[in-house]
Design an enzyme around this catalytic site. Structure first.
Site, PDB file in Angstrom:
ATOM      1  N   ARG A   1       3.537   0.115  -6.956  1.00  0.00           N
ATOM      2  CA  ARG A   1       3.776  -0.799  -5.708  1.00  0.00           C
ATOM      3  C   ARG A   1       2.505  -1.873  -5.799  1.00  0.00           C
ATOM      4  O   ARG A   1       2.715  -2.738  -5.030  1.00  0.00           O
ATOM      5  CB  ARG A   1       3.797   0.161  -4.386  1.00  0.00           C
ATOM      6  CG  ARG A   1       4.798   1.046  -4.154  1.00  0.00           C
ATOM      7  CD  ARG A   1       4.815   1.959  -3.015  1.00  0.00           C
ATOM      8  NE  ARG A   1       4.357   1.405  -1.877  1.00  0.00           N
ATOM      9  CZ  ARG A   1       5.459   1.425  -0.748  1.00  0.00           C
ATOM     10  NH1 ARG A   1       6.633   1.799  -1.036  1.00  0.00           N
ATOM     11  NH2 ARG A   1       5.364   0.821   0.271  1.00  0.00           N
TER      12      ARG A   1
ATOM     13  N   ASN B   1      -0.699   1.517   6.556  1.00  0.00           N
ATOM     14  CA  ASN B   1       0.007   0.397   5.809  1.00  0.00           C
ATOM     15  C   ASN B   1       0.361  -0.636   6.766  1.00  0.00           C
ATOM     16  O   ASN B   1       0.651  -0.301   7.841  1.00  0.00           O
ATOM     17  CB  ASN B   1       1.165   0.859   5.131  1.00  0.00           C
ATOM     18  CG  ASN B   1       0.913   1.654   3.819  1.00  0.00           C
ATOM     19  OD1 ASN B   1      -0.138   1.897   3.445  1.00  0.00           O
ATOM     20  ND2 ASN B   1       2.117   2.164   3.136  1.00  0.00           N
ATOM     21  N   GLY B   2       0.267  -1.738   6.431  1.00  0.00           N
ATOM     22  CA  GLY B   2       0.632  -2.960   7.385  1.00  0.00           C
ATOM     23  C   GLY B   2      -0.659  -3.636   7.833  1.00  0.00           C
ATOM     24  O   GLY B   2      -1.675  -3.796   7.176  1.00  0.00           O
TER      25      GLY B   2
ATOM     26  N   GLU C   1      13.456 -18.326 -12.123  1.00  0.00           N
ATOM     27  CA  GLU C   1      13.164 -16.732 -12.284  1.00  0.00           C
ATOM     28  C   GLU C   1      12.264 -16.525 -13.656  1.00  0.00           C
ATOM     29  O   GLU C   1      11.566 -15.903 -13.420  1.00  0.00           O
ATOM     30  CB  GLU C   1      14.327 -16.158 -12.434  1.00  0.00           C
ATOM     31  CG  GLU C   1      14.374 -14.712 -12.713  1.00  0.00           C
ATOM     32  CD  GLU C   1      13.522 -13.727 -11.625  1.00  0.00           C
ATOM     33  OE1 GLU C   1      13.121 -12.561 -11.911  1.00  0.00           O
ATOM     34  OE2 GLU C   1      13.356 -14.395 -10.598  1.00  0.00           O
TER      35      GLU C   1
ATOM     36  N   LYS D   1       8.731 -15.013 -13.799  1.00  0.00           N
ATOM     37  CA  LYS D   1       8.148 -14.041 -14.573  1.00  0.00           C
ATOM     38  C   LYS D   1       7.074 -14.049 -15.356  1.00  0.00           C
ATOM     39  O   LYS D   1       6.279 -13.510 -15.649  1.00  0.00           O
ATOM     40  CB  LYS D   1       9.531 -13.549 -15.476  1.00  0.00           C
ATOM     41  CG  LYS D   1      10.878 -12.810 -14.776  1.00  0.00           C
ATOM     42  CD  LYS D   1      10.337 -11.321 -14.448  1.00  0.00           C
ATOM     43  CE  LYS D   1      11.142 -10.907 -13.242  1.00  0.00           C
ATOM     44  NZ  LYS D   1      10.780 -11.561 -11.687  1.00  0.00           N
TER      45      LYS D   1
ATOM     46  N   GLU E   1       3.989 -14.197 -13.348  1.00  0.00           N
ATOM     47  CA  GLU E   1       3.689 -13.025 -12.754  1.00  0.00           C
ATOM     48  C   GLU E   1       2.987 -12.075 -13.639  1.00  0.00           C
ATOM     49  O   GLU E   1       1.789 -11.406 -13.353  1.00  0.00           O
ATOM     50  CB  GLU E   1       4.920 -12.203 -12.268  1.00  0.00           C
ATOM     51  CG  GLU E   1       5.462 -12.692 -11.010  1.00  0.00           C
ATOM     52  CD  GLU E   1       6.818 -11.759 -10.519  1.00  0.00           C
ATOM     53  OE1 GLU E   1       6.850 -11.352  -9.598  1.00  0.00           O
ATOM     54  OE2 GLU E   1       7.636 -11.657 -11.650  1.00  0.00           O
TER      55      GLU E   1
ATOM     56  N   LYS F   1       4.729  -4.114  -5.858  1.00  0.00           N
ATOM     57  CA  LYS F   1       6.056  -4.090  -6.103  1.00  0.00           C
ATOM     58  C   LYS F   1       7.049  -4.406  -4.667  1.00  0.00           C
ATOM     59  O   LYS F   1       7.858  -5.059  -4.670  1.00  0.00           O
ATOM     60  CB  LYS F   1       6.601  -2.640  -6.421  1.00  0.00           C
ATOM     61  CG  LYS F   1       8.060  -2.524  -6.747  1.00  0.00           C
ATOM     62  CD  LYS F   1       8.562  -3.479  -7.738  1.00  0.00           C
ATOM     63  CE  LYS F   1      10.069  -2.893  -8.104  1.00  0.00           C
ATOM     64  NZ  LYS F   1      10.649  -3.977  -9.131  1.00  0.00           N
TER      65      LYS F   1
ATOM     66  N   HIS G   1      12.156 -37.339 -12.457  1.00  0.00           N
ATOM     67  CA  HIS G   1      11.519 -37.631 -11.074  1.00  0.00           C
ATOM     68  C   HIS G   1      10.248 -36.835 -10.853  1.00  0.00           C
ATOM     69  O   HIS G   1       9.715 -36.417  -9.821  1.00  0.00           O
ATOM     70  CB  HIS G   1      12.445 -36.948  -9.979  1.00  0.00           C
ATOM     71  CG  HIS G   1      13.922 -37.696  -9.954  1.00  0.00           C
ATOM     72  ND1 HIS G   1      14.091 -38.848  -9.260  1.00  0.00           N
ATOM     73  CD2 HIS G   1      15.086 -37.576 -10.650  1.00  0.00           C
ATOM     74  CE1 HIS G   1      15.258 -39.347  -9.630  1.00  0.00           C
ATOM     75  NE2 HIS G   1      15.957 -38.718 -10.320  1.00  0.00           N
TER      76      HIS G   1
ATOM     77  N   CYS H   1       0.948  -1.169   0.067  1.00  0.00           N
ATOM     78  CA  CYS H   1       0.087   0.018   0.148  1.00  0.00           C
ATOM     79  C   CYS H   1       0.700   1.351  -0.106  1.00  0.00           C
ATOM     80  O   CYS H   1       2.092   1.047   0.494  1.00  0.00           O
ATOM     81  CB  CYS H   1      -1.002  -0.114   1.204  1.00  0.00           C
ATOM     82  SG  CYS H   1      -1.884  -1.557   1.251  1.00  0.00           S
TER      83      CYS H   1
ATOM     84  N   TRP I   1      -3.904  -2.178  -1.028  1.00  0.00           N
ATOM     85  CA  TRP I   1      -3.786  -3.458  -1.656  1.00  0.00           C
ATOM     86  C   TRP I   1      -4.389  -4.286  -0.552  1.00  0.00           C
ATOM     87  O   TRP I   1      -4.134  -4.601   0.739  1.00  0.00           O
ATOM     88  CB  TRP I   1      -2.251  -3.884  -1.872  1.00  0.00           C
ATOM     89  CG  TRP I   1      -2.037  -5.000  -2.421  1.00  0.00           C
ATOM     90  CD1 TRP I   1      -2.199  -5.283  -3.840  1.00  0.00           C
ATOM     91  CD2 TRP I   1      -1.891  -6.342  -1.781  1.00  0.00           C
ATOM     92  NE1 TRP I   1      -1.766  -6.597  -4.332  1.00  0.00           N
ATOM     93  CE2 TRP I   1      -1.600  -7.222  -3.033  1.00  0.00           C
ATOM     94  CE3 TRP I   1      -1.734  -7.054  -0.593  1.00  0.00           C
ATOM     95  CZ2 TRP I   1      -1.228  -8.598  -2.980  1.00  0.00           C
ATOM     96  CZ3 TRP I   1      -1.388  -8.369  -0.609  1.00  0.00           C
ATOM     97  CH2 TRP I   1      -1.317  -9.271  -1.629  1.00  0.00           C
TER      98      TRP I   1
END
Length: 613
Positions: A27, A98-99, A486, A490, A493, A608, A509, A2, A74
């Site tokens: 963010r 925030n939090g 990674e 990506k 995401e 973010k 496996h 947030c 958020w």
């Protein structure tokens, strides 16, 4: 996650608050709102969706005021609705937050028994009602807030205003980042200094437990809630504010193309020709000489960078290295061993789990009398992690706005290599010749990245074959296994395609069961000692009907054929190949996302800076 913006000024600050929120959009958020005080009344507007929706409402209703707070939310507690959007109010109090307030349920029950009616599903609303209740026995907004904060459990940053105290703003930092922007005849707060750079480049960084009172002409900071203290004002380089898309369609694409320069900047701080500068991490030399092992703590993309550093540390300088996800590390009571260097990796330096793991480790080390050293690799010089560790090494990537990390990741890798070279030098595990060989390749790396970016059109062409896919595998071996992780991260995401990264040797496996005619498999094929084994893994995939998309060293001998698409990657030193092979997986994910029509820079449900647990 947030975003908070607030201020007290002689001018109308509605536009300033809106602009600040726009600069925090990167963010991640799902609603936005603001509240300003005008003629001793609170005027509030909130909207679901983008800040532009809020901006339109503020203009339509001519919302003006000299004191105010604003927020992008958020969702954590309660759905993304207008009723749950901040600011939250109680009588004449307005609060942004925030939090997370962990004990909000019991506080809510107590307040309901006192007759307070809740209009949202959020944990934040309890703060507004608690301050309102405290003002029944306190004569100032500051003292009311000071009495409320000890009752809140969790991690939070708060901005609080009251209609009867029209010329002041109270702010609190407890486990969530917050800065004060210092002006002339005006002062501001922000969860990120980027929000305030258009109006000031002078900042005061609050520490844990600080409560501050802002007026137009003064800033008072109270440590631990009630002890008046001085916090230094620092002037930030104006170049930090240069965050615009320029000629690029998205921030992510711009940041992909900025990587050669970002790598150049990051290595330049440490190298003098093909040797390490004498003053590079000089103050850490005594600690480096004593370390017996390394423990890396990180989340997400930074965790993948740490995984690569583990290979480098053990193979290059013979120092044992462990890597762990911070959200797991902090809860499993790990054994703290004397002579360990704890490295926190974070783009923002405010990642909640990593910061909490650091603080817990430091406390436990002191309690047990164990000697450790701590270090941060970070992109923000003023962040909490930089301030709270013994040493730090900055990644000079510049502002990274796209939620999907690109240049922050590759500069983390460059910084980690520089760090290991320094440790190897101090511990006499590397000769001057070995260091010269690797530093020479580091200087050459930006050119290799530029050459790799020339494959953009070919990667765009191949990305069209992914648009209708629902699943994808990424395979790599050695230091390219983390790059496979990674690449998968990506892709999921920003394109919302389910993707998984695997060590190629693990195919038999389990993952091989997923391979069929409709499963694209991305292969990372540098020219190294594992190449022949990787080619065998590729044959296994093709034998099951899988379609291969191979990013291969130009001298690897891997050629294109039916259902095997090959993109040639310039040859590079094997130590630095993970940096180079990051580029094609980033470009692939970007182009697939654009073709699928997703919001590349602000993907759904993501933020973010993850500043809450």
């Amino acid at each position: 996650m947030c975003g908070i913006v607030g201020g007290v000024a002689e001018r109308n600050i509605s536009d300033i608050l809106i602009e600040g929120l726009k600069r925090l959009e990167y963010r991640g958020y799902d609603s936005a709102g603001l509240a300003v005080i005008h003629h001793n009344q609170i005027f509030r507007e909130r909207r679901v969706g983008k800040v532009v929706n809020l901006e339109q409402a503020v203009k339509e209703h001519a919302v003006v005021g000299n004191t105010g707070i604003a927020h992008t939310r958020w969702a954590t507690h309660g759905k993304p609705t207008e009723a749950n959007a901040h600011p939250h109010t109680s009588n004449k109090v307005a609060v942004v937050h925030n939090g997370i307030v962990e004990n909000y349920a019991e506080l809510k029950e107590e307040l309901e028994q006192l007759g307070y009616v809740f209009s949202s599903q959020t944990d934040t609303e309890v703060v507004a009602h608690l301050v309102c209740e405290a003002l029944k026995t306190h004569t100032t907004l500051l003292s009311a807030v000071q009495s409320v904060v000890p009752r809140l459990k969790g991690a939070f940053a708060l901005g609080i205003v009251h209609a009867d105290f029209a010329d002041e703003l109270i702010t609190v930092r407890e486990g969530s980042p917050l800065v004060i922007g210092v002006g002339i005849g005006e002062h501001f707060i922000g969860s990120d200094q980027l929000a305030l750079l258009p109006i000031t480049n002078r900042f005061m960084y609050l520490e844990e437990g600080d409560i501050a009172r802002l007026t137009r002409t003064s800033v008072e900071v109270f440590a631990h809630g009630n002890q008046l203290v001085e916090r230094p004002v620092k002037e930030l380089d104006a170049t930090v504010s240069t965050a615009s898309k320029g000629e690029y369609k998205h921030y992510m694409l711009k940041e992909i193309y900025e990587q050669p320069e970002a790598i150049q900047q990051t290595i330049s701080q440490a190298l003098n020709g093909n040797a390490l500068r004498d003053d590079f991490l000089q103050l850490a030399e005594a600690d480096f000489a004593k370390i017996q092992q390394i423990q890396i703590i990180a989340c997400g993309t930074s965790y993948h960078a740490g995984m690569i550093a583990k290979y480098w540390s053990e193979q290059l300088i013979d120092v044992p290295c462990q890597v762990e996800i911070a959200s797991e590390f902090r809860y499993r009571s790990p054994v703290i061993i004397d002579g360990t260097l704890y490295i926190c990796i974070s783009q923002s330096g405010e990642t909640a789990d990593t910061l909490a793991a650091l603080r817990d480790t430091q406390k436990r080390a002191v309690a047990k009398g164990v000697n450790i050293a701590t270090m941060t690799i970070c992109n923000v010089a003023t962040s909490s992690m930089v301030r709270e560790t013994d040493h730090h090494l900055l990644t000079l990537a510049g502002p990274e706005i796209g939620v999907a990390s690109t240049k922050a990741f590759t500069t983390q890798l460059a910084a980690l290599m520089l760090l290991l070279l320094k440790i190897g030098h101090v511990k006499q595990r590397l000769s001057a010749t070995q260091i010269a060989d690797i530093t020479s390749e580091l200087w050459h790396c930006p050119k290799v990245l530029l050459d790799t970016l020339q494959q953009n059109n070919e990667i765009l062409r191949l990305s069209e074959l992914f648009v209708e896919k629902q699943h994808c595998l990424f395979l790599g071996r050695g230091t390219h296994y983390p790059i496979a992780l990674e690449g998968a991260l990506k892709l999921k995401e920003i394109s919302y395609i389910h993707a998984e990264g695997y060590a190629a040797g693990e195919l038999k496996h389990g993952p091989l069961a997923l391979v069929d005619n409709d499963m694209p498999v991305v292969i990372l094929a540098p020219k190294d000692d594992m190449l022949d084994k990787l080619k065998s893994n590729m044959e296994e995939v093709q034998a099951r009907g899988g379609e291969l998309f191979v990013f291969a060293d130009e001298h690897s001998g891997v050629k294109g054929k039916e259902r095997q698409h090959v993109v040639s990657i310039p040859s590079v030193n094997e130590w630095l190949a993970p940096i180079v092979y990051s580029i094609p997986v980033q470009l692939l994910s970007y182009h697939v996302a654009v073709l699928r029509g997703t919001d590349v820079d602000q993907p759904r449900n993501l933020a973010k800076s993850v500043t809450v647990e």
